[in-house]
Write an enzyme that holds these catalytic residues in place. Structure first.
Site, PDB file in Angstrom:
ATOM      1  N   LYS A   1       0.907  -1.241  -0.156  1.00 31.49           N
ATOM      2  CA  LYS A   1       0.028  -0.032   0.013  1.00 31.49           C
ATOM      3  C   LYS A   1       0.935   1.251  -0.044  1.00 31.49           C
ATOM      4  CE  LYS A   1      -3.754   2.041   2.563  1.00 31.49           C
ATOM      5  NZ  LYS A   1      -4.739   1.877   3.827  1.00 31.49           N
TER       6      LYS A   1
ATOM      7  N   SER B   1      -9.576   2.091   3.148  1.00 30.33           N
ATOM      8  CA  SER B   1      -8.770   2.759   2.096  1.00 30.33           C
ATOM      9  C   SER B   1      -7.687   1.937   1.568  1.00 30.33           C
ATOM     10  CB  SER B   1      -7.705   4.004   2.998  1.00 30.33           C
ATOM     11  OG  SER B   1      -6.963   2.981   3.972  1.00 30.33           O
TER      12      SER B   1
ATOM     13  N   SER C   1     -10.153  -0.307   7.377  1.00 32.48           N
ATOM     14  CA  SER C   1      -9.682  -0.052   5.785  1.00 32.48           C
ATOM     15  C   SER C   1      -8.873  -1.324   5.262  1.00 32.48           C
ATOM     16  CB  SER C   1      -8.626   1.005   6.134  1.00 32.48           C
ATOM     17  OG  SER C   1      -9.305   2.378   6.229  1.00 32.48           O
TER      18      SER C   1
END
Length: 470
Positions: free
Chosen positions: A68, A143, A167
């Site tokens: 990420k 996210s 997330s």
């Protein structure tokens, strides 16, 4: 893959090239990646093959993964999906990245996300939204949108993610993959760009719980660069007894009937193995959300104060004085959702008396923590929804911000209490994946993983791929 590499049925270079080819073919339709490091990946794969040839390897040596884009990877852009960091190149590795690198894993690139991890849809990224591999007209969640979609579409076998209020677990539910958030402090946050420091926790997105175990075995542990990490003895080979699992029935009543039916099947599956279920009452989800809003927004103000156009990152060019530089840089550099949370956070912290909101929220957080601790005196684990809906349309009108924030109502409590939680796929509604989460007491990570793995041994939802990306 580890077994195939060890048996020399495939090389790491071949495996890496396979995923790079899939990224090249499919990512334009999905927008999972912000940065792909093909040359570097092939170089790392070649090194991994050499390590295996001389017997200097671990289980994960030569297996590709993605990170990420809020984890620093040395000499690679770390943007947090924001214009503010669009050209920032990290000078060091995050601890979680370093530990995986030390095992010889191969980094394919950095994945898309909500800007500074603020969002539940993947739509707040400066580079545009990641879409769902099961239906490209739907969101991938947030996210950790790019990480979840990349694993779901077979563009990477594993990915890192971060979980501040759900997330990892929510996008895992939307994309039909496994998302694991460890106990707060089990994985180091060093080198992870912070949103809310007391809530953020690095974790992973994988296809199976067994894969999550392999990664957690490497990533967890004390880090001298992160004072919040905790050393605790844990039995890696934990044997699962018959358990009592808490069932908060009010949570399941708060979701649409088709979704509730799918989630209820998880209980029936686990009951068949001999586990017992007990009806429980947990803190009201609205109180958990309000507490989460106040704390996370208050902490994000402090963490984002460093992005001022002076030290690093984006700087506005048309400025006349220092105040103008700060103002214009932050206006131009941050997206709408980040600005919204900064405004809310400043209100929480400075509205005459911080104790009116922020301090009170910390007190309520303690009450929530104590309530969960008390509940775990009566049950071993808790079964709860990961999300109240399936993935929404990408083009949906987002004018009702509060309704978007309510997407996290089943997940934020685990972050407020620092509890481990794992989301696994458990069915479909209208051809879109549905996820369920299991929550455990602090430091029950290995037991929690084993329970989730047992569920996956009884089902095959985690093995299903979206047909367009087979």
């Amino acid at each position: 893959m580890s077994e195939q590499l060890q048996a020399k049925e495939i090389s790491s270079v071949e495996l890496t090239q396979y995923y790079l080819d899939r990224i090249r073919e499919h990512d334009p339709a999905l927008n999972c990646f912000i940065t792909v490091v093909a040359d570097r990946a092939l170089k790392e794969a070649k090194k991994a093959d050499h390590q295996r040839a001389v017997g200097n390897n671990g289980l994960l040596t030569g297996i590709p993964l993605v990170h990420k884009d809020l984890f620093c990877v040395k000499d690679v852009k770390t943007t947090c999906a924001s214009k503010m960091l669009a050209d920032f190149v990290a000078p060091y590795d995050a601890t979680i990245v370093r530990r995986l690198n030390n095992q010889g894993m191969v980094c394919l690139g950095k994945t898309n996300m909500d800007e500074f991890a603020m969002g539940s849809s993947g739509k707040t990224s400066f580079w545009g939204p990641t879409v769902n591999p099961w239906d490209v007209t739907k969101v991938a969640g947030g996210s950790s949108s790019g990480s979840a979609a990349a694993v779901a579409a077979g563009l990477a076998p594993a990915a890192t993610g971060s979980d501040t209020g759900g997330s990892i677990r929510q996008p895992a539910a939307f994309c039909g993959v496994t998302g694991f958030k460890p106990t707060y402090g089990r994985n180091s946050r060093y080198g992870m760009v912070a949103f809310s420091s007391s809530l953020d926790q690095p974790g992973t997105l994988t296809r199976t719980v067994e894969d999550a175990k392999l990664l957690f075995d490497v990533t967890n542990g004390v880090d001298t660069k992160d004072a919040s990490t905790i050393n605790t003895a844990a039995d890696r080979e934990y044997k699962l007894p018959r358990l009592t699992i808490g069932y908060p029935s009010k949570f399941f009543e708060d979701i649409p009937t088709p979704l509730m039916s799918v989630l209820a099947d998880v209980r029936h599956t686990l009951e068949k193995t001999g586990h017992n279920f007990k009806e429980i009452e947990l803190p009201d989800v609205q109180k958990c959300l309000a507490t989460y809003f106040a704390i996370s927004r208050g902490e994000c103000v402090t963490n984002l104060a460093r992005f001022d156009g002076i030290r690093f990152g984006f700087r506005s060019k048309e400025v006349s004085n220092i105040d103008n530089l700060y103002t214009k840089t932050r206006i131009e550099g941050f997206g709408a959702e980040v600005k919204r949370r900064i405004l809310f956070g400043n209100y929480v912290l400075t509205n005459g008396k911080p104790e009116t909101h922020f301090v009170k929220a910390q007190k309520v957080r303690r009450l929530i923590h104590d309530r969960y601790t008390q509940t775990f005196n009566d049950v071993d684990f808790i079964l709860a929804p990961s999300a109240p809906t399936v993935a929404a349309p990408v083009l949906a009108d987002d004018h009702d911000q509060f309704e978007l924030y309510r997407q996290d109502r089943f997940t934020v409590a685990a972050n407020l209490g620092g509890l481990p939680a794992i989301g696994v796929p458990c069915g479909t509604v209208n051809s879109l994946p549905v996820g369920i989460q299991l929550i455990g007491p602090r430091f029950s990570d290995w037991q929690l993983l084993e329970l989730a793995a047992e569920y996956q041994r009884l089902t095959d939802w985690h093995l299903r791929y979206p047909s367009k990306f087979l």
